[in-house]
Design a protein around this motif. Sequence first.
Motif, PDB file in Angstrom:
ATOM      1  N   PRO A   1      -9.895 -17.564  -1.692  1.00 42.41           N
ATOM      2  CA  PRO A   1      -9.283 -17.639  -3.023  1.00 42.41           C
ATOM      3  C   PRO A   1      -7.804 -17.294  -2.961  1.00 42.41           C
ATOM      4  CG  PRO A   1     -10.513 -15.601  -2.790  1.00 42.41           C
ATOM      5  CD  PRO A   1     -10.731 -16.376  -1.533  1.00 42.41           C
ATOM      6  N   PRO A   2      -7.005 -17.785  -3.923  1.00 38.66           N
ATOM      7  CA  PRO A   2      -5.593 -17.418  -3.971  1.00 38.66           C
ATOM      8  C   PRO A   2      -5.447 -15.951  -4.347  1.00 38.66           C
ATOM      9  CG  PRO A   2      -6.204 -18.603  -5.953  1.00 38.66           C
ATOM     10  CD  PRO A   2      -7.395 -18.624  -5.057  1.00 38.66           C
ATOM     11  N   PRO A   3      -4.271 -15.351  -4.076  1.00 36.78           N
ATOM     12  CA  PRO A   3      -4.081 -13.944  -4.427  1.00 36.78           C
ATOM     13  C   PRO A   3      -4.386 -13.720  -5.903  1.00 36.78           C
ATOM     14  CG  PRO A   3      -2.156 -14.812  -3.292  1.00 36.78           C
ATOM     15  CD  PRO A   3      -3.086 -15.940  -3.471  1.00 36.78           C
ATOM     16  N   PRO A   4      -5.283 -12.799  -6.201  1.00 35.90           N
ATOM     17  CA  PRO A   4      -5.618 -12.577  -7.597  1.00 35.90           C
ATOM     18  C   PRO A   4      -4.526 -11.771  -8.298  1.00 35.90           C
ATOM     19  CG  PRO A   4      -6.821 -11.057  -6.202  1.00 35.90           C
ATOM     20  CD  PRO A   4      -5.936 -11.862  -5.300  1.00 35.90           C
TER      21      PRO A   4
ATOM     22  N   LEU B   1       7.092 -15.404  -1.796  1.00 38.89           N
ATOM     23  CA  LEU B   1       6.186 -15.133  -0.676  1.00 38.89           C
ATOM     24  C   LEU B   1       4.738 -15.026  -1.142  1.00 38.89           C
ATOM     25  CD1 LEU B   1       8.383 -12.444   1.059  1.00 38.89           C
ATOM     26  CD2 LEU B   1       8.042 -14.794   1.783  1.00 38.89           C
TER      27      LEU B   1
ATOM     28  N   LEU C   1       3.373 -12.801  -2.994  1.00 36.27           N
ATOM     29  CA  LEU C   1       2.865 -11.441  -2.838  1.00 36.27           C
ATOM     30  C   LEU C   1       2.809 -10.718  -4.176  1.00 36.27           C
ATOM     31  CD1 LEU C   1       4.753 -10.247   0.333  1.00 36.27           C
ATOM     32  CD2 LEU C   1       2.338 -10.771   0.103  1.00 36.27           C
TER      33      LEU C   1
ATOM     34  N   ARG D   1       9.740   3.670   7.853  1.00 31.62           N
ATOM     35  CA  ARG D   1       8.412   3.080   8.042  1.00 31.62           C
ATOM     36  C   ARG D   1       7.657   3.819   9.144  1.00 31.62           C
ATOM     37  NH1 ARG D   1       8.346  -2.197   6.468  1.00 31.62           N
ATOM     38  NH2 ARG D   1       6.451  -2.198   7.676  1.00 31.62           N
TER      39      ARG D   1
ATOM     40  N   LEU E   1     -15.874   1.785  -3.864  1.00 26.82           N
ATOM     41  CA  LEU E   1     -15.958   0.909  -2.688  1.00 26.82           C
ATOM     42  C   LEU E   1     -17.380   0.796  -2.157  1.00 26.82           C
ATOM     43  CD1 LEU E   1     -12.946   1.547  -0.313  1.00 26.82           C
ATOM     44  CD2 LEU E   1     -13.727  -0.600  -1.276  1.00 26.82           C
TER      45      LEU E   1
ATOM     46  N   ILE F   1      -4.597   3.775   5.593  1.00 23.54           N
ATOM     47  CA  ILE F   1      -4.153   3.896   4.207  1.00 23.54           C
ATOM     48  C   ILE F   1      -2.996   2.946   3.923  1.00 23.54           C
ATOM     49  CG2 ILE F   1      -4.948   6.263   3.903  1.00 23.54           C
ATOM     50  CD1 ILE F   1      -2.155   7.235   4.400  1.00 23.54           C
TER      51      ILE F   1
ATOM     52  N   ARG G   1       2.049  -4.161   7.134  1.00 24.37           N
ATOM     53  CA  ARG G   1       2.699  -3.048   7.832  1.00 24.37           C
ATOM     54  C   ARG G   1       1.940  -2.637   9.083  1.00 24.37           C
ATOM     55  NH1 ARG G   1       5.596   0.990   3.868  1.00 24.37           N
ATOM     56  NH2 ARG G   1       6.793  -0.498   2.680  1.00 24.37           N
TER      57      ARG G   1
ATOM     58  N   GLU H   1       8.738  -9.926   7.265  1.00 18.20           N
ATOM     59  CA  GLU H   1       7.520  -9.231   7.655  1.00 18.20           C
ATOM     60  C   GLU H   1       6.305  -9.828   6.942  1.00 18.20           C
ATOM     61  OE1 GLU H   1       7.086  -5.218   6.088  1.00 18.20           O
ATOM     62  OE2 GLU H   1       6.322  -4.619   8.034  1.00 18.20           O
ATOM     63  N   ALA H   2       6.479 -10.058   5.627  1.00 16.40           N
ATOM     64  CA  ALA H   2       5.370 -10.625   4.854  1.00 16.40           C
ATOM     65  C   ALA H   2       5.037 -12.033   5.332  1.00 16.40           C
ATOM     66  CB  ALA H   2       5.739 -10.638   3.365  1.00 16.40           C
TER      67      ALA H   2
ATOM     68  N   PRO I   1      -7.341 -11.044   0.290  1.00 18.45           N
ATOM     69  CA  PRO I   1      -6.605 -11.854  -0.687  1.00 18.45           C
ATOM     70  C   PRO I   1      -5.119 -11.975  -0.367  1.00 18.45           C
ATOM     71  CG  PRO I   1      -7.398  -9.805  -1.665  1.00 18.45           C
ATOM     72  CD  PRO I   1      -8.056  -9.943  -0.344  1.00 18.45           C
ATOM     73  N   THR I   2      -4.477 -10.866   0.029  1.00 23.65           N
ATOM     74  CA  THR I   2      -3.059 -10.926   0.382  1.00 23.65           C
ATOM     75  C   THR I   2      -2.816 -10.021   1.578  1.00 23.65           C
ATOM     76  OG1 THR I   2      -2.416  -9.026  -0.941  1.00 23.65           O
ATOM     77  CG2 THR I   2      -2.353 -11.160  -2.048  1.00 23.65           C
ATOM     78  N   VAL I   3      -1.612 -10.114   2.134  1.00 22.93           N
ATOM     79  CA  VAL I   3      -1.274  -9.219   3.243  1.00 22.93           C
ATOM     80  C   VAL I   3      -0.937  -7.822   2.744  1.00 22.93           C
ATOM     81  CG1 VAL I   3      -0.533 -11.001   4.834  1.00 22.93           C
ATOM     82  CG2 VAL I   3       1.114 -10.036   3.226  1.00 22.93           C
ATOM     83  N   THR I   4      -0.995  -7.614   1.436  1.00 24.24           N
ATOM     84  CA  THR I   4      -0.780  -6.261   0.908  1.00 24.24           C
ATOM     85  C   THR I   4      -2.105  -5.524   0.740  1.00 24.24           C
ATOM     86  OG1 THR I   4      -0.766  -7.150  -1.316  1.00 24.24           O
ATOM     87  CG2 THR I   4       1.364  -6.799  -0.299  1.00 24.24           C
TER      88      THR I   4
ATOM     89  N   LYS J   1      -9.959  -0.960   3.669  1.00 23.63           N
ATOM     90  CA  LYS J   1     -10.992  -1.583   2.847  1.00 23.63           C
ATOM     91  C   LYS J   1     -11.529  -2.876   3.456  1.00 23.63           C
ATOM     92  CE  LYS J   1      -9.160   0.391  -1.380  1.00 23.63           C
ATOM     93  NZ  LYS J   1      -8.608   0.162  -2.709  1.00 23.63           N
TER      94      LYS J   1
END
Lengths: 411, 509
Positions: free
Chosen positions: A13-16, A219, A221, A279, A410, B358, B363, B384-385, B400-403, B408
């Motif tokens: 699915p696309p990013p929700p 992107l 995101l 980072r 979860l 986490i 990343r 990066e993304a 769903p995304t790279v974020t 999980k």
Amino acid sequence: MATTVKDPAVTAPPPPVKHGLAFLTSRLRQIGIFVALIVIVALFQVLTGGALLMPDNVSNIIVQNSYILLLAIGMVMIIVAGHIDLSVGSVAAFVGAMSGIMIQDWGFTWWVAFIASLVIGGIVGAWQGFWVAYVGIPAFIVTLAGMLVFRGLTQIVLENQRITGFPEEYRQLGGGFLFPGLFPPETNLLDWTTVVLGVVAVVLLVASQLRGRATRARLKLEDEPAAWFFTKLAFIAAIILGLTYLLAGSRSGTPIVLVVLGILIVAYSLVMSNSVFGRHIYARGGNLQAAQLSGVNTKRIDFMLFVNMGVLAALAGLIFTGRLNSAGPGAGNLFELDAIAAAFIGGAAVTGGVGTVIGAITGGLIMGVLNNGMSLLGVGIDVQQFIKGMVLLLAVGFDVFNKRRASNALK
Amino acid sequence: MAENILRMRRITKTFPGVKALQDVNLDVARGEVHAICGENGAGKSTLMKVLSGVYPHGTYDGDIELEGSVVEFKDIRDSERDGIVIIHQELALSPFLSVAENIFLGNEREKRGFINWNETNVEAAKLLRRVGLDLNPVVRAGDIGVGKQQLVEIAKALSKNVKLLILDEPTAALNDEDSAHLLGLVKGLRDEGITCIIISHKLNEIRAIADSVTILRDGRTIETLSLHDGSVTEERIIKGMVGRDMESRYPDRTPVIGEEVLRVEDWTVHHPQEGSRVVVDSANLSVRAGEVVGIAGLMGAGRTELAMSIFGRSYGSRITGTLYKNGTPITARSVGEAIRHGIAYATEDRKRYGLNLIDDIKRNVSGAALGKLAKRGWVDSGREAVVAGEYRRSMNIKAPTVTAITGKLSGGNQQKVVLSKWMFSDPDVLILDEPTRGIDVGAKYEIYTIINRLAAEGKAVIVISSELPELLGICDRIYTLAEGRITAEVPIGQATPELLMQYMTKEKD
């Protein structure tokens, strides 16, 4: 078997984009802290009959808390890495004392003394960083020792006397204002320097937020609903403009320390989110072994964090000394605890890996407004301490509760 | 055999995504030594955790009958009350407490909350004598050797009036002398009427002391053999452990093998704390471009230790030997240097050592080569993304995304994130430690496909695995490792599970 494993990416699915309430609950912690600050401000505004948000009082809150906020920046970075620093109050006092000695006994010019003070802070940080990073003593112990060592050194170098009578330029950092006489008094309904600064800040904020959102959208995101994004942006802009209006109407305009603080908040936020160093701090705090096995030089990170904290503590010491026009043997007492509390109220995790500069600043402001509001109401120090302690406990308790709920969801 | 002290009937235990045990039956006669055999991951430890209440009643299906009546343990204390004591592979003594304190920990000799030290020490000394240990019970547990600690564990079990003693790999960390003593003790306990279940990889030990052996494979009972008449050979047991169908669980691949990329010569590694213990013993191995080389070894053989010591000395002390990269000697004293030399190591324990759970996918993917995305210390988050997004697609990471937060994701997808991280560091040699541990069959196939792709790109790949069929299915050449020594180098054409298992269980001469 070989042919039956299909490529599920085709059907992924696309990013929700989460809508409304679902999005808000996913960001509960970050939003909660801002809401808490606003609620507390509103509460004391009512309780004090409007005294809290009087222009001069707002200016006062900022100046009064500037050194705690400054320390909170460095502290949250250390906490994200999984350490703690109990020595910052003593280090601030020590550097304040050294600056006094340099100026009064050694005849240094104020700016030479400033630079030398920051260098001393860096050396102190390097000393503690060495023990933490390269010898491997827990930061709690190293900085507990540092708290005693530098408090002792402060008293030794001051010979238990206070130094007063700092030069005018020195005192500007802690107590001065930006271009007070720039506009002639008759045009000075508002302090125009402050107005210009406030407007520029809002423009920069809106521009950078819009650009960031555009990049994220490109992107694919972006998971923040547009309505929420623009509400949030408008709200923050309104707060900055409101603050600008209040400061512009105060006796002297923008405190210099606010400009310093603003620049540092933006700079350190960028460092934490966008620099390799920042980072690596999150990586180190999130999973030390994984970071090491990814080739991150975690010892260097630890060392640099303490050097940085030492320099920020030195700056806090200069501001504090300048504001009081005095360097005393007991200065900066318990600063470390306020800074640590600010970081944790602001959402930093005790186990490391989580925390933001903006969160720590918000946490520090919550403590600051509580202090100021309760003082205005004539609440005694005893009750103030009690309430601040409970706020810290409940804020972190809320965090723990939230996390448990999330992990239960979860299962 | 007169009666069964223990009957486990149709035990099924499921973890998210993995069926660890399926309809397992186990019958243990009173007063026997019963061995349990199986490859790593066959379900031996899980079965023992079900039996001892580590996994409480209700989290598994099936029945446990102890001495004829059905039991439902809620926790370990519950099973201990009925006389079942388990001694884990990792010893559970507190190093700073005395031996006597350890023996009676949780079971103190006390009166109204005050410890009776005389009774504690006297009783402890008696128990120690029973296990053949002449030791002052007041010495600290951390000050005695591993072999003696193992015996203290048994003394502790005896203090609880044990009827059924479970030993999980008791001799894995022991030298020959201590092993012999321990096995003698187990025999002695049997003669006193204590039933023992022993999990072991050492088949000669099993043949020496066990009365019968139950073989597990892929979470199922395969067979129970009686060892009394001596007709059951080690080869017979091995056949039960490894014999399984092997059709088309592995993608096809035509190897194109080039020049040697990495060679390890005379590589010796000592234990990081106990500097005198040799963990890897003068190992020699090499891997070529486009080649997939397997390292087979049982638990404790030193596989991970070998790999991690090569990877920037991230394990071990007093490391000697030489690494050659493309024919020239290199030094890699830190992980950073190893990465710069084009070596990558994907850990067997991705949750502890592989991922920042986490943080999000992007990343984690950039974690080992953030410098590639940075200019003058500032990270280009946009790029990066994009990079992470490419890996999400090419590796088929289901998120769903790279974020998405890596904590999980499912095990298979987490493993793909780890592999992405190392692929992004652009290595010439990839060491993959148990790349398919704890992930389901479909995801395993995908991981094998990725390994083939890496080899096809000309990377040298080393795969460490406990699953022999896996190594036989994907490798071009297999080294076997036993007790820290490379015991054989087998070309894939000659490799059979039985042959490999023989080399993997080869004792020191």
